[in-house]
Design a protein around this motif. Structure first.
Motif, PDB file in Angstrom:
ATOM      1  N   GLN A  92     -33.940 -16.128 -18.350  1.00 39.56           N
ATOM      2  CA  GLN A  92     -34.910 -16.786 -19.219  1.00 39.56           C
ATOM      3  C   GLN A  92     -36.115 -15.895 -19.452  1.00 39.56           C
ATOM      4  N   ALA A  93     -36.565 -15.227 -18.393  1.00 38.10           N
ATOM      5  CA  ALA A  93     -37.701 -14.306 -18.534  1.00 38.10           C
ATOM      6  C   ALA A  93     -37.336 -13.126 -19.424  1.00 38.10           C
ATOM      7  N   ILE A  94     -36.105 -12.605 -19.264  1.00 34.15           N
ATOM      8  CA  ILE A  94     -35.666 -11.487 -20.103  1.00 34.15           C
ATOM      9  C   ILE A  94     -35.645 -11.904 -21.570  1.00 34.15           C
ATOM     10  N   SER A  95     -35.172 -13.126 -21.852  1.00 34.28           N
ATOM     11  CA  SER A  95     -35.135 -13.618 -23.239  1.00 34.28           C
ATOM     12  C   SER A  95     -36.537 -13.698 -23.822  1.00 34.28           C
ATOM     13  N   GLU A  96     -37.505 -14.128 -23.006  1.00 33.56           N
ATOM     14  CA  GLU A  96     -38.887 -14.208 -23.477  1.00 33.56           C
ATOM     15  C   GLU A  96     -39.464 -12.825 -23.759  1.00 33.56           C
ATOM     16  N   ILE A  97     -39.140 -11.851 -22.894  1.00 32.04           N
ATOM     17  CA  ILE A  97     -39.613 -10.481 -23.119  1.00 32.04           C
ATOM     18  C   ILE A  97     -39.004  -9.912 -24.394  1.00 32.04           C
ATOM     19  N   GLU A  98     -37.698 -10.151 -24.579  1.00 32.57           N
ATOM     20  CA  GLU A  98     -37.008  -9.636 -25.772  1.00 32.57           C
ATOM     21  C   GLU A  98     -37.619 -10.203 -27.051  1.00 32.57           C
ATOM     22  N   PRO A 110     -34.177  -5.747 -29.299  1.00 27.64           N
ATOM     23  CA  PRO A 110     -32.933  -5.580 -28.546  1.00 27.64           C
ATOM     24  C   PRO A 110     -31.775  -5.310 -29.508  1.00 27.64           C
ATOM     25  N   TYR A 111     -30.876  -4.399 -29.134  1.00 24.66           N
ATOM     26  CA  TYR A 111     -29.748  -4.147 -30.017  1.00 24.66           C
ATOM     27  C   TYR A 111     -28.405  -4.060 -29.290  1.00 24.66           C
ATOM     28  N   GLU A 112     -28.415  -3.928 -27.955  1.00 25.49           N
ATOM     29  CA  GLU A 112     -27.179  -4.000 -27.179  1.00 25.49           C
ATOM     30  C   GLU A 112     -27.442  -4.779 -25.909  1.00 25.49           C
ATOM     31  N   TYR A 113     -26.471  -5.638 -25.541  1.00 28.00           N
ATOM     32  CA  TYR A 113     -26.672  -6.535 -24.411  1.00 28.00           C
ATOM     33  C   TYR A 113     -25.639  -6.312 -23.303  1.00 28.00           C
TER      34      TYR A 113
END
Length: 431
Positions: A128-134, A344-347
Protein backbone atom coordinates in the motif's frame (compact mmCIF):
# COMPACT_ATOMS: atom_id res chain seq x y z
CA UNK A 1 19.26 -32.60 -37.31
CA UNK A 2 21.69 -31.57 -34.60
CA UNK A 3 21.28 -28.04 -33.34
CA UNK A 4 24.26 -25.74 -33.18
CA UNK A 5 25.42 -22.20 -32.62
CA UNK A 6 27.56 -20.65 -35.30
CA UNK A 7 30.03 -17.83 -34.69
CA UNK A 8 32.23 -16.36 -37.43
CA UNK A 9 34.59 -13.42 -36.96
CA UNK A 10 33.30 -10.97 -39.57
CA UNK A 11 33.28 -7.17 -39.56
CA UNK A 12 30.00 -5.52 -38.51
CA UNK A 13 28.07 -3.23 -40.81
CA UNK A 14 28.23 0.30 -39.41
CA UNK A 15 25.29 2.38 -40.60
CA UNK A 16 23.29 -0.63 -41.74
CA UNK A 17 22.75 -2.21 -38.31
CA UNK A 18 23.85 0.35 -35.70
CA UNK A 19 25.89 3.41 -34.90
CA UNK A 20 29.42 2.04 -34.40
CA UNK A 21 30.89 5.30 -33.09
CA UNK A 22 28.36 5.41 -30.27
CA UNK A 23 29.07 1.81 -29.29
CA UNK A 24 32.84 2.31 -29.36
CA UNK A 25 32.53 5.33 -27.10
CA UNK A 26 30.42 3.34 -24.66
CA UNK A 27 32.91 0.47 -24.63
CA UNK A 28 35.81 2.79 -23.88
CA UNK A 29 33.98 4.21 -20.87
CA UNK A 30 33.86 0.78 -19.22
CA UNK A 31 37.56 -0.11 -19.43
CA UNK A 32 39.44 -1.26 -16.35
CA UNK A 33 36.82 -3.41 -14.60
CA UNK A 34 37.87 -7.01 -14.01
CA UNK A 35 35.44 -9.91 -14.27
CA UNK A 36 35.14 -12.56 -11.56
CA UNK A 37 35.60 -16.28 -12.07
CA UNK A 38 32.38 -18.20 -11.31
CA UNK A 39 34.24 -20.49 -8.88
CA UNK A 40 35.17 -17.43 -6.83
CA UNK A 41 31.45 -16.69 -6.35
CA UNK A 42 30.78 -19.99 -4.53
CA UNK A 43 29.70 -19.16 -0.95
CA UNK A 44 31.78 -20.55 1.93
CA UNK A 45 30.73 -23.98 3.15
CA UNK A 46 30.16 -25.52 -0.28
CA UNK A 47 32.60 -27.56 -2.34
CA UNK A 48 30.69 -27.15 -5.61
CA UNK A 49 27.71 -25.41 -7.19
CA UNK A 50 26.01 -28.81 -7.44
CA UNK A 51 26.11 -29.08 -3.66
CA UNK A 52 24.66 -25.58 -3.27
CA UNK A 53 21.93 -26.22 -5.85
CA UNK A 54 20.82 -29.40 -4.06
CA UNK A 55 20.50 -27.45 -0.79
CA UNK A 56 18.80 -24.52 -2.52
CA UNK A 57 16.19 -26.73 -4.23
CA UNK A 58 15.11 -28.13 -0.85
CA UNK A 59 14.86 -24.62 0.61
CA UNK A 60 12.74 -23.49 -2.32
CA UNK A 61 10.35 -26.42 -1.88
CA UNK A 62 9.87 -25.35 1.72
CA UNK A 63 9.37 -21.71 0.69
CA UNK A 64 6.75 -22.68 -1.91
CA UNK A 65 4.82 -24.64 0.73
CA UNK A 66 4.90 -21.66 3.10
CA UNK A 67 3.57 -19.30 0.42
CA UNK A 68 0.78 -21.74 -0.40
CA UNK A 69 -0.46 -22.15 3.17
CA UNK A 70 0.00 -18.42 3.92
CA UNK A 71 -2.10 -17.28 0.97
CA UNK A 72 -4.83 -14.95 2.15
CA UNK A 73 -3.28 -14.44 5.61
CA UNK A 74 -2.85 -10.75 6.45
CA UNK A 75 0.33 -11.09 8.48
CA UNK A 76 2.61 -12.53 5.79
CA UNK A 77 5.52 -10.21 5.03
CA UNK A 78 8.28 -12.09 3.19
CA UNK A 79 10.61 -15.06 2.84
CA UNK A 80 14.39 -15.17 2.65
CA UNK A 81 16.59 -18.24 2.23
CA UNK A 82 20.21 -18.68 3.24
CA UNK A 83 21.67 -21.82 1.61
CA UNK A 84 24.96 -21.57 3.51
CA UNK A 85 23.09 -22.11 6.79
CA UNK A 86 20.28 -24.29 5.42
CA UNK A 87 17.92 -21.70 6.87
CA UNK A 88 14.62 -20.22 5.74
CA UNK A 89 13.35 -17.07 7.45
CA UNK A 90 9.60 -16.43 7.42
CA UNK A 91 8.84 -12.79 8.26
CA UNK A 92 5.41 -12.36 9.83
CA UNK A 93 3.55 -9.31 11.20
CA UNK A 94 1.60 -10.18 14.34
CA UNK A 95 0.83 -13.63 15.65
CA UNK A 96 1.49 -16.57 13.34
CA UNK A 97 -1.85 -18.39 12.81
CA UNK A 98 -1.92 -21.85 14.38
CA UNK A 99 -2.90 -23.44 11.05
CA UNK A 100 0.16 -21.91 9.36
CA UNK A 101 2.45 -22.89 12.24
CA UNK A 102 1.17 -26.47 12.19
CA UNK A 103 1.69 -26.87 8.45
CA UNK A 104 4.94 -24.97 8.13
CA UNK A 105 6.85 -26.03 11.24
CA UNK A 106 5.25 -29.01 12.97
CA UNK A 107 4.51 -30.95 9.78
CA UNK A 108 7.57 -29.83 7.84
CA UNK A 109 9.12 -33.02 6.38
CA UNK A 110 12.11 -31.29 4.83
CA UNK A 111 15.58 -31.08 6.45
CA UNK A 112 15.40 -27.28 6.66
CA UNK A 113 15.66 -24.96 9.65
CA UNK A 114 12.67 -22.61 9.52
CA UNK A 115 12.81 -19.45 11.61
CA UNK A 116 9.73 -17.28 12.18
CA UNK A 117 10.82 -13.66 12.57
CA UNK A 118 8.60 -10.83 13.76
CA UNK A 119 8.04 -8.17 11.07
CA UNK A 120 7.14 -4.55 11.68
CA UNK A 121 4.71 -4.48 8.75
CA UNK A 122 2.83 -6.97 6.59
CA UNK A 123 3.40 -7.26 2.84
CA UNK A 124 -0.06 -5.76 2.31
CA UNK A 125 0.83 -2.66 4.32
CA UNK A 126 4.13 -2.28 2.50
CA UNK A 127 2.53 -2.70 -0.92
CA UNK A 128 0.00 0.00 0.00
CA UNK A 129 2.85 2.37 0.82
CA UNK A 130 4.59 1.51 -2.47
CA UNK A 131 1.36 2.29 -4.38
CA UNK A 132 1.16 5.68 -2.65
CA UNK A 133 4.79 6.47 -3.52
CA UNK A 134 4.23 5.43 -7.15
CA UNK A 135 1.24 7.78 -7.39
CA UNK A 136 3.12 10.68 -5.84
CA UNK A 137 6.37 10.51 -7.84
CA UNK A 138 4.92 11.84 -11.15
CA UNK A 139 3.20 14.68 -9.25
CA UNK A 140 6.50 15.66 -7.62
CA UNK A 141 8.32 15.24 -10.94
CA UNK A 142 11.03 13.46 -9.00
CA UNK A 143 13.80 12.45 -11.43
CA UNK A 144 16.06 10.88 -8.80
CA UNK A 145 14.14 7.69 -7.92
CA UNK A 146 15.05 4.69 -10.10
CA UNK A 147 13.17 1.78 -8.49
CA UNK A 148 11.15 0.74 -5.44
CA UNK A 149 10.81 -2.61 -3.68
CA UNK A 150 9.42 -4.04 -0.45
CA UNK A 151 11.92 -4.95 2.25
CA UNK A 152 11.72 -8.73 2.52
CA UNK A 153 11.98 -8.59 6.31
CA UNK A 154 8.89 -6.38 6.60
CA UNK A 155 10.77 -3.35 7.92
CA UNK A 156 9.59 -0.95 5.21
CA UNK A 157 10.17 0.15 1.62
CA UNK A 158 13.51 0.31 -0.19
CA UNK A 159 13.87 3.28 -2.58
CA UNK A 160 16.86 3.51 -4.94
CA UNK A 161 18.15 6.84 -6.26
CA UNK A 162 20.72 7.69 -8.93
CA UNK A 163 21.63 10.86 -7.00
CA UNK A 164 23.50 11.06 -3.67
CA UNK A 165 21.33 9.48 -0.99
CA UNK A 166 21.63 12.56 1.20
CA UNK A 167 19.95 14.73 -1.41
CA UNK A 168 16.90 12.50 -1.69
CA UNK A 169 16.77 12.14 2.11
CA UNK A 170 15.98 15.85 2.26
CA UNK A 171 12.79 15.25 0.27
CA UNK A 172 10.01 15.78 2.79
CA UNK A 173 7.29 13.79 1.03
CA UNK A 174 9.17 10.51 1.58
CA UNK A 175 8.71 11.06 5.31
CA UNK A 176 4.92 11.23 5.02
CA UNK A 177 4.22 7.52 4.57
CA UNK A 178 3.01 5.11 7.24
CA UNK A 179 5.97 2.76 6.81
CA UNK A 180 9.70 3.64 6.89
CA UNK A 181 11.49 4.41 3.63
CA UNK A 182 15.11 3.20 3.32
CA UNK A 183 17.28 4.91 0.71
CA UNK A 184 20.03 3.31 -1.40
CA UNK A 185 22.05 4.45 -4.39
CA UNK A 186 21.12 2.59 -7.56
CA UNK A 187 21.28 3.13 -11.32
CA UNK A 188 18.23 3.24 -13.57
CA UNK A 189 17.29 -0.01 -15.27
CA UNK A 190 18.74 -0.34 -18.80
CA UNK A 191 16.98 -2.68 -21.19
CA UNK A 192 19.48 -5.09 -22.73
CA UNK A 193 18.18 -5.21 -26.28
CA UNK A 194 21.13 -4.80 -28.65
CA UNK A 195 21.13 -2.95 -32.00
CA UNK A 196 23.08 -5.79 -33.61
CA UNK A 197 24.90 -8.97 -32.70
CA UNK A 198 25.37 -12.68 -33.57
CA UNK A 199 24.36 -16.29 -33.45
CA UNK A 200 22.07 -18.44 -35.52
CA UNK A 201 19.56 -21.05 -34.44
CA UNK A 202 17.38 -23.59 -36.23
CA UNK A 203 13.87 -24.97 -35.67
CA UNK A 204 12.64 -26.01 -33.18
CA UNK A 205 14.19 -23.04 -31.40
CA UNK A 206 15.84 -23.10 -27.95
CA UNK A 207 16.03 -20.43 -25.27
CA UNK A 208 19.11 -18.21 -25.09
CA UNK A 209 19.50 -17.85 -28.88
CA UNK A 210 19.70 -14.70 -31.00
CA UNK A 211 16.69 -13.21 -32.77
CA UNK A 212 15.87 -9.81 -34.24
CA UNK A 213 12.78 -7.78 -33.38
CA UNK A 214 13.22 -4.28 -31.94
CA UNK A 215 16.95 -4.70 -32.32
CA UNK A 216 18.69 -7.90 -31.26
CA UNK A 217 17.45 -9.94 -28.29
CA UNK A 218 17.41 -13.47 -26.88
CA UNK A 219 14.77 -16.17 -26.79
CA UNK A 220 13.60 -17.24 -23.33
CA UNK A 221 11.61 -20.43 -22.69
CA UNK A 222 9.37 -22.56 -24.89
CA UNK A 223 5.69 -22.48 -23.94
CA UNK A 224 2.25 -23.46 -25.24
CA UNK A 225 -0.61 -21.05 -25.89
CA UNK A 226 -3.64 -21.67 -23.65
CA UNK A 227 -6.19 -21.45 -26.46
CA UNK A 228 -4.51 -22.72 -29.63
CA UNK A 229 -2.15 -25.21 -27.91
CA UNK A 230 0.47 -24.12 -30.46
CA UNK A 231 4.14 -23.84 -29.45
CA UNK A 232 5.39 -20.32 -28.72
CA UNK A 233 8.56 -18.70 -27.39
CA UNK A 234 8.60 -16.40 -24.35
CA UNK A 235 10.73 -13.26 -24.38
CA UNK A 236 10.83 -9.61 -23.23
CA UNK A 237 8.12 -7.17 -24.34
CA UNK A 238 10.54 -4.35 -25.14
CA UNK A 239 12.12 -6.60 -27.80
CA UNK A 240 9.04 -6.98 -30.03
CA UNK A 241 5.91 -5.35 -31.42
CA UNK A 242 2.63 -7.25 -31.67
CA UNK A 243 2.09 -8.41 -35.26
CA UNK A 244 5.66 -7.58 -36.30
CA UNK A 245 7.97 -10.16 -37.86
CA UNK A 246 10.60 -11.90 -35.79
CA UNK A 247 13.77 -12.84 -37.66
CA UNK A 248 16.71 -15.21 -37.16
CA UNK A 249 19.99 -14.61 -38.95
CA UNK A 250 21.51 -17.00 -41.47
CA UNK A 251 25.01 -15.94 -40.50
CA UNK A 252 26.88 -14.24 -37.72
CA UNK A 253 27.14 -11.29 -37.94
CA UNK A 254 24.38 -10.46 -40.42
CA UNK A 255 25.56 -9.90 -43.99
CA UNK A 256 24.08 -8.18 -47.01
CA UNK A 257 22.64 -10.28 -49.81
CA UNK A 258 23.47 -9.30 -53.42
CA UNK A 259 20.12 -7.49 -53.62
CA UNK A 260 21.00 -5.35 -50.61
CA UNK A 261 18.74 -7.13 -48.10
CA UNK A 262 19.98 -8.68 -44.88
CA UNK A 263 20.51 -12.44 -44.80
CA UNK A 264 17.90 -13.33 -42.23
CA UNK A 265 14.56 -15.13 -42.41
CA UNK A 266 11.25 -14.87 -40.62
CA UNK A 267 10.51 -17.46 -37.93
CA UNK A 268 7.28 -16.05 -36.53
CA UNK A 269 5.42 -13.02 -35.20
CA UNK A 270 4.91 -11.62 -31.73
CA UNK A 271 1.21 -11.91 -30.88
CA UNK A 272 0.92 -10.77 -27.25
CA UNK A 273 2.95 -8.50 -24.96
CA UNK A 274 2.66 -6.80 -21.57
CA UNK A 275 5.00 -3.79 -21.27
CA UNK A 276 4.30 -3.37 -17.53
CA UNK A 277 5.64 -6.89 -16.92
CA UNK A 278 8.09 -6.81 -19.85
CA UNK A 279 6.72 -10.12 -21.14
CA UNK A 280 5.81 -11.30 -24.63
CA UNK A 281 5.16 -14.45 -26.64
CA UNK A 282 6.23 -15.18 -30.21
CA UNK A 283 4.33 -17.61 -32.41
CA UNK A 284 7.24 -19.83 -33.51
CA UNK A 285 8.40 -23.47 -33.30
CA UNK A 286 10.04 -24.08 -29.94
CA UNK A 287 11.59 -26.86 -27.88
CA UNK A 288 11.72 -27.14 -24.04
CA UNK A 289 15.48 -26.59 -24.09
CA UNK A 290 17.93 -23.75 -23.53
CA UNK A 291 21.54 -23.21 -24.53
CA UNK A 292 23.99 -23.82 -21.67
CA UNK A 293 27.57 -22.63 -21.33
CA UNK A 294 29.50 -19.89 -23.08
CA UNK A 295 28.57 -17.90 -26.16
CA UNK A 296 29.95 -20.46 -28.62
CA UNK A 297 28.69 -23.55 -26.78
CA UNK A 298 26.04 -25.86 -28.29
CA UNK A 299 25.39 -27.56 -24.92
CA UNK A 300 21.73 -28.22 -24.20
CA UNK A 301 19.76 -27.84 -20.98
CA UNK A 302 16.38 -29.55 -20.78
CA UNK A 303 13.64 -27.57 -19.03
CA UNK A 304 12.38 -29.79 -16.19
CA UNK A 305 9.92 -27.37 -14.58
CA UNK A 306 9.67 -23.94 -13.02
CA UNK A 307 10.69 -22.40 -9.70
CA UNK A 308 10.32 -19.11 -7.86
CA UNK A 309 13.56 -17.32 -6.98
CA UNK A 310 13.41 -16.04 -3.41
CA UNK A 311 15.70 -13.45 -1.87
CA UNK A 312 18.95 -15.15 -0.90
CA UNK A 313 18.86 -17.72 -3.71
CA UNK A 314 21.36 -18.05 -6.55
CA UNK A 315 20.32 -18.07 -10.21
CA UNK A 316 21.90 -18.36 -13.64
CA UNK A 317 21.13 -16.20 -16.68
CA UNK A 318 21.73 -17.19 -20.30
CA UNK A 319 21.70 -14.72 -23.17
CA UNK A 320 22.94 -14.81 -26.74
CA UNK A 321 25.43 -11.99 -26.16
CA UNK A 322 27.18 -13.00 -22.94
CA UNK A 323 26.38 -16.71 -22.69
CA UNK A 324 25.70 -18.30 -19.31
CA UNK A 325 26.41 -16.37 -16.10
CA UNK A 326 25.83 -18.18 -12.80
CA UNK A 327 26.25 -17.46 -9.10
CA UNK A 328 23.93 -14.43 -9.30
CA UNK A 329 22.56 -13.67 -5.82
CA UNK A 330 18.92 -12.50 -5.64
CA UNK A 331 18.96 -9.34 -3.53
CA UNK A 332 15.43 -7.98 -4.04
CA UNK A 333 12.02 -9.12 -5.25
CA UNK A 334 8.84 -7.23 -6.10
CA UNK A 335 10.74 -4.18 -7.40
CA UNK A 336 9.15 -1.44 -9.49
CA UNK A 337 11.20 0.37 -12.16
CA UNK A 338 10.71 4.16 -12.32
CA UNK A 339 11.36 6.27 -15.42
CA UNK A 340 12.95 9.73 -15.54
CA UNK A 341 9.55 11.41 -15.21
CA UNK A 342 8.89 9.59 -11.96
CA UNK A 343 6.40 7.17 -13.53
CA UNK A 344 6.40 3.42 -12.80
CA UNK A 345 6.77 1.38 -15.98
CA UNK A 346 7.71 -2.18 -14.91
CA UNK A 347 6.41 -4.10 -11.92
CA UNK A 348 7.40 -7.06 -9.72
CA UNK A 349 10.96 -7.32 -10.96
CA UNK A 350 13.56 -9.43 -9.18
CA UNK A 351 17.16 -8.18 -8.90
CA UNK A 352 20.22 -10.47 -8.85
CA UNK A 353 23.89 -9.51 -8.81
CA UNK A 354 27.28 -10.99 -9.51
CA UNK A 355 30.26 -10.23 -7.27
CA UNK A 356 31.72 -6.71 -7.61
CA UNK A 357 33.09 -6.35 -11.15
CA UNK A 358 31.43 -9.60 -12.24
CA UNK A 359 29.21 -9.98 -15.30
CA UNK A 360 25.49 -10.72 -14.91
CA UNK A 361 24.00 -9.66 -18.24
CA UNK A 362 24.90 -7.86 -21.49
CA UNK A 363 23.30 -5.93 -24.34
CA UNK A 364 21.42 -8.42 -26.53
CA UNK A 365 20.55 -10.75 -23.61
CA UNK A 366 17.07 -9.26 -23.08
CA UNK A 367 14.36 -11.91 -23.16
CA UNK A 368 16.80 -14.70 -22.33
CA UNK A 369 16.25 -17.35 -19.64
CA UNK A 370 16.89 -17.03 -15.91
CA UNK A 371 17.04 -20.45 -14.27
CA UNK A 372 18.16 -22.83 -11.55
CA UNK A 373 20.57 -25.53 -12.75
CA UNK A 374 19.66 -28.92 -11.28
CA UNK A 375 22.43 -30.68 -9.36
CA UNK A 376 24.28 -33.47 -11.17
CA UNK A 377 22.28 -32.83 -14.32
CA UNK A 378 22.21 -30.62 -17.41
CA UNK A 379 18.50 -29.96 -16.80
CA UNK A 380 17.21 -26.66 -15.42
CA UNK A 381 14.16 -25.15 -13.77
CA UNK A 382 12.85 -21.92 -15.27
CA UNK A 383 12.81 -18.91 -12.93
CA UNK A 384 12.22 -15.90 -15.19
CA UNK A 385 12.98 -13.78 -18.25
CA UNK A 386 15.82 -11.22 -18.51
CA UNK A 387 14.47 -7.66 -18.56
CA UNK A 388 17.53 -5.43 -18.16
CA UNK A 389 20.79 -4.62 -16.44
CA UNK A 390 22.12 -2.28 -13.77
CA UNK A 391 25.61 -1.04 -12.84
CA UNK A 392 27.86 -1.01 -15.92
CA UNK A 393 31.01 -3.16 -16.04
CA UNK A 394 33.54 -4.02 -18.72
CA UNK A 395 32.67 -6.52 -21.45
CA UNK A 396 36.33 -7.53 -21.87
CA UNK A 397 35.78 -10.90 -20.19
CA UNK A 398 33.16 -12.12 -22.70
CA UNK A 399 34.70 -14.77 -24.96
CA UNK A 400 33.25 -13.89 -28.35
CA UNK A 401 34.61 -12.84 -31.75
CA UNK A 402 32.46 -9.71 -31.36
CA UNK A 403 31.84 -9.06 -27.64
CA UNK A 404 28.80 -6.99 -26.60
CA UNK A 405 29.35 -3.32 -25.90
CA UNK A 406 27.09 -2.89 -22.86
CA UNK A 407 27.60 -5.17 -19.83
CA UNK A 408 26.13 -5.01 -16.33
CA UNK A 409 26.88 -6.32 -12.86
CA UNK A 410 23.21 -6.61 -11.84
CA UNK A 411 20.33 -8.35 -13.59
CA UNK A 412 16.63 -7.44 -13.47
CA UNK A 413 14.29 -10.26 -14.41
CA UNK A 414 10.55 -10.97 -14.57
CA UNK A 415 9.45 -13.98 -12.46
CA UNK A 416 8.32 -16.76 -14.77
CA UNK A 417 4.82 -17.11 -13.32
CA UNK A 418 4.17 -13.45 -14.14
CA UNK A 419 5.31 -14.07 -17.72
CA UNK A 420 3.01 -17.08 -18.08
CA UNK A 421 0.06 -15.23 -16.54
CA UNK A 422 0.19 -12.16 -18.77
CA UNK A 423 0.89 -14.09 -21.99
CA UNK A 424 -1.75 -16.78 -21.23
CA UNK A 425 0.71 -19.61 -21.82
CA UNK A 426 1.98 -22.75 -20.08
CA UNK A 427 5.65 -23.61 -19.79
CA UNK A 428 6.77 -26.46 -22.03
CA UNK A 429 8.42 -29.26 -20.03
CA UNK A 430 10.88 -31.75 -21.51
CA UNK A 431 9.63 -35.35 -21.38
Amino acid sequence: MNKFRLGIALSLFCGVIFNCAALEANADSNDGVQHVNEKDLLPPGFSSWDELNMRQNVLNRAASTIERVSKGEEGFSGIEILPARNTLSLYWHGKLPSAVREEVINKNPLPVHISVVSADYSRGQIQQAISEIEKMLPLKREPLVTRIAPMEDGSGVRVWTEAPVGKLAETEYLKEFKVPVFLSHGDRLENTASPASRDTDISPYWGGARYYGNGSCSTGFAAVDHNTKYPVMLTAAHCVEVGAKVMVGDSYPLKLNPDGTLNWHQVGKAYVKSPTHDSAAIDMPSSPSIYRGSVGSSARGLVAGQVKAYKGSYVCAGGASSGENCGLLVSATGATAIDKEGKPYEYNLSIAASAPGGLAVAGGDSGGPVFYPLARSTSVKAAGIISGGLRSVSCSGVESPAPPQDCYNELAFVPLQDVLDVTLTDLSIAP
